[in-house]
Scaffold this motif. Structure first.
Motif, PDB file in Angstrom:
ATOM      1  N   LEU A 107       0.834  -1.211   0.000  1.00  0.00           N
ATOM      2  CA  LEU A 107       0.000   0.000   0.000  1.00  0.00           C
ATOM      3  C   LEU A 107       0.864   1.254   0.000  1.00  0.00           C
ATOM      4  N   LEU A 108       1.961   1.234   0.741  1.00  0.00           N
ATOM      5  CA  LEU A 108       2.883   2.364   0.741  1.00  0.00           C
ATOM      6  C   LEU A 108       3.546   2.529  -0.627  1.00  0.00           C
ATOM      7  N   VAL A 109       3.917   1.419  -1.238  1.00  0.00           N
ATOM      8  CA  VAL A 109       4.523   1.474  -2.569  1.00  0.00           C
ATOM      9  C   VAL A 109       3.526   2.028  -3.579  1.00  0.00           C
ATOM     10  N   VAL A 110       2.295   1.542  -3.566  1.00  0.00           N
ATOM     11  CA  VAL A 110       1.260   2.026  -4.487  1.00  0.00           C
ATOM     12  C   VAL A 110       1.075   3.526  -4.335  1.00  0.00           C
ATOM     13  N   ALA A 111       1.009   4.006  -3.097  1.00  0.00           N
ATOM     14  CA  ALA A 111       0.807   5.437  -2.844  1.00  0.00           C
ATOM     15  C   ALA A 111       2.064   6.246  -3.147  1.00  0.00           C
ATOM     16  N   GLY A 112       3.201   5.601  -3.147  1.00  0.00           N
ATOM     17  CA  GLY A 112       4.455   6.319  -3.350  1.00  0.00           C
ATOM     18  C   GLY A 112       4.912   7.040  -2.099  1.00  0.00           C
ATOM     19  N   VAL A 113       4.498   6.563  -0.948  1.00  0.00           N
ATOM     20  CA  VAL A 113       4.892   7.146   0.335  1.00  0.00           C
ATOM     21  C   VAL A 113       5.902   6.197   0.981  1.00  0.00           C
ATOM     22  N   LEU A 114       7.099   6.689   1.225  1.00  0.00           N
ATOM     23  CA  LEU A 114       8.175   5.861   1.763  1.00  0.00           C
ATOM     24  C   LEU A 114       8.382   4.602   0.914  1.00  0.00           C
ATOM     25  N   ALA A 115       8.240   4.759  -0.399  1.00  0.00           N
ATOM     26  CA  ALA A 115       8.239   3.621  -1.312  1.00  0.00           C
ATOM     27  C   ALA A 115       9.547   2.837  -1.270  1.00  0.00           C
ATOM     28  N   ARG A 116      10.673   3.537  -1.281  1.00  0.00           N
ATOM     29  CA  ARG A 116      11.951   2.812  -1.239  1.00  0.00           C
ATOM     30  C   ARG A 116      12.089   2.031   0.060  1.00  0.00           C
ATOM     31  N   LEU A 117      11.744   2.648   1.159  1.00  0.00           N
ATOM     32  CA  LEU A 117      11.816   1.981   2.455  1.00  0.00           C
ATOM     33  C   LEU A 117      10.861   0.786   2.499  1.00  0.00           C
ATOM     34  N   ALA A 118       9.670   0.935   1.944  1.00  0.00           N
ATOM     35  CA  ALA A 118       8.685  -0.149   1.928  1.00  0.00           C
ATOM     36  C   ALA A 118       9.126  -1.312   1.046  1.00  0.00           C
ATOM     37  N   CYS A 119       9.975  -1.045   0.062  1.00  0.00           N
ATOM     38  CA  CYS A 119      10.473  -2.121  -0.799  1.00  0.00           C
ATOM     39  C   CYS A 119      11.440  -3.045  -0.064  1.00  0.00           C
ATOM     40  N   LEU A 120      12.146  -2.548   0.915  1.00  0.00           N
ATOM     41  CA  LEU A 120      13.164  -3.360   1.592  1.00  0.00           C
ATOM     42  C   LEU A 120      12.596  -4.622   2.248  1.00  0.00           C
ATOM     43  N   PRO A 121      11.531  -4.536   3.061  1.00  0.00           N
ATOM     44  CA  PRO A 121      10.987  -5.772   3.637  1.00  0.00           C
ATOM     45  C   PRO A 121      10.432  -6.711   2.570  1.00  0.00           C
ATOM     46  N   ILE A 122       9.854  -6.138   1.508  1.00  0.00           N
ATOM     47  CA  ILE A 122       9.331  -6.968   0.424  1.00  0.00           C
ATOM     48  C   ILE A 122      10.470  -7.740  -0.231  1.00  0.00           C
ATOM     49  N   LEU A 123      11.557  -7.051  -0.525  1.00  0.00           N
ATOM     50  CA  LEU A 123      12.712  -7.700  -1.144  1.00  0.00           C
ATOM     51  C   LEU A 123      13.288  -8.782  -0.225  1.00  0.00           C
ATOM     52  N   PHE A 124      13.346  -8.501   1.071  1.00  0.00           N
ATOM     53  CA  PHE A 124      13.853  -9.473   2.040  1.00  0.00           C
ATOM     54  C   PHE A 124      12.989 -10.731   2.037  1.00  0.00           C
ATOM     55  N   VAL A 125      11.675 -10.563   2.109  1.00  0.00           N
ATOM     56  CA  VAL A 125      10.768 -11.721   2.150  1.00  0.00           C
ATOM     57  C   VAL A 125      10.847 -12.515   0.850  1.00  0.00           C
ATOM     58  N   LEU A 126      10.933 -11.818  -0.271  1.00  0.00           N
ATOM     59  CA  LEU A 126      11.054 -12.527  -1.544  1.00  0.00           C
ATOM     60  C   LEU A 126      12.339 -13.347  -1.600  1.00  0.00           C
ATOM     61  N   LEU A 127      13.443 -12.765  -1.156  1.00  0.00           N
ATOM     62  CA  LEU A 127      14.706 -13.508  -1.150  1.00  0.00           C
ATOM     63  C   LEU A 127      14.661 -14.698  -0.197  1.00  0.00           C
ATOM     64  N   VAL A 128      14.057 -14.514   0.973  1.00  0.00           N
ATOM     65  CA  VAL A 128      13.910 -15.622   1.918  1.00  0.00           C
ATOM     66  C   VAL A 128      13.067 -16.733   1.294  1.00  0.00           C
ATOM     67  N   ALA A 129      11.958 -16.357   0.669  1.00  0.00           N
ATOM     68  CA  ALA A 129      11.086 -17.362   0.054  1.00  0.00           C
ATOM     69  C   ALA A 129      11.810 -18.127  -1.053  1.00  0.00           C
ATOM     70  N   LEU A 130      12.528 -17.400  -1.887  1.00  0.00           N
ATOM     71  CA  LEU A 130      13.172 -18.035  -3.036  1.00  0.00           C
ATOM     72  C   LEU A 130      14.435 -18.812  -2.665  1.00  0.00           C
ATOM     73  N   LEU A 131      15.197 -18.307  -1.713  1.00  0.00           N
ATOM     74  CA  LEU A 131      16.494 -18.929  -1.414  1.00  0.00           C
ATOM     75  C   LEU A 131      16.483 -19.870  -0.213  1.00  0.00           C
ATOM     76  N   LEU A 132      15.614 -19.598   0.775  1.00  0.00           N
ATOM     77  CA  LEU A 132      15.588 -20.435   1.980  1.00  0.00           C
ATOM     78  C   LEU A 132      14.385 -21.376   2.050  1.00  0.00           C
ATOM     79  N   VAL A 133      13.208 -20.844   1.764  1.00  0.00           N
ATOM     80  CA  VAL A 133      11.992 -21.646   1.905  1.00  0.00           C
ATOM     81  C   VAL A 133      11.828 -22.610   0.726  1.00  0.00           C
ATOM     82  N   HIS A 134      12.133 -22.134  -0.475  1.00  0.00           N
ATOM     83  CA  HIS A 134      11.960 -22.965  -1.680  1.00  0.00           C
ATOM     84  C   HIS A 134      13.253 -23.066  -2.490  1.00  0.00           C
ATOM     85  N   PRO A 135      14.335 -23.514  -1.882  1.00  0.00           N
ATOM     86  CA  PRO A 135      15.598 -23.570  -2.629  1.00  0.00           C
ATOM     87  C   PRO A 135      15.578 -24.601  -3.762  1.00  0.00           C
TER      88      PRO A 135
END
Length: 138
Positions: A69-97
């Motif tokens: 929602l923050l990314v869509v609004a463009g409010v703190l968008a870069r900061l909001a991307c960091l947790p998303i990127l972290f979760v995606l990397l965890v999912a791809l590299l640790l949960v579903h290697p």
């Protein structure tokens, strides 16, 4: 309007489209099901850091509902991307290697999309351009 202004405007429209489409996709496909069916999701959530299903699910809801929602609004968008990127990397590299690139293609595409927003910023068609102070520069 000269060519430079036209290029800037189309870049801002492109970033707006990227933010809105990616954010809504993540929210609708991943975030809302977790939020709306919390109890069922407790049985399904992976817990790679052994935090417990409840805390892991709450963190996933934060990342997959609030951050998009923050990314869509463009409010703190870069900061909001960091947790998303972290979760995606965890999912791809640790949960579903075991996933091949083809099996994880949507995750990798989301990673590319949110990394692009992180690198480029939200563009000028974002709410943060209308807000004073720290939100304008985040």
């Amino acid at each position: 309007m000269n060519a430079s202004q036209c290029d800037e405007r189309s870049g801002d429209v492109g970033l707006l489209f990227l933010r809105v489409s990616g954010g809504l996709f993540l929210l609708c496909v991943h975030g809302m099901p977790k939020l709306l069916d919390y109890t069922a999701q407790l049985q399904l959530i992976e817990d790679p850091f052994h935090l417990g299903a409840h805390l892991t699910l709450i963190l996933a809801i934060f990342v997959e509902v609030l951050c998009p929602l923050l990314v869509v609004a463009g409010v703190l968008a870069r900061l909001a991307c960091l947790p998303i990127l972290f979760v995606l990397l965890v999912a791809l590299l640790l949960v579903h290697p075991q996933w091949t690139v083809a099996e994880g293609q949507f995750g990798w595409l989301l990673l590319i999309l949110f990394a692009t927003v992180f690198i480029a910023g939200p563009g000028r068609l974002a709410l943060n351009t209308r807000l004073p102070g720290v939100l304008r520069h985040a």
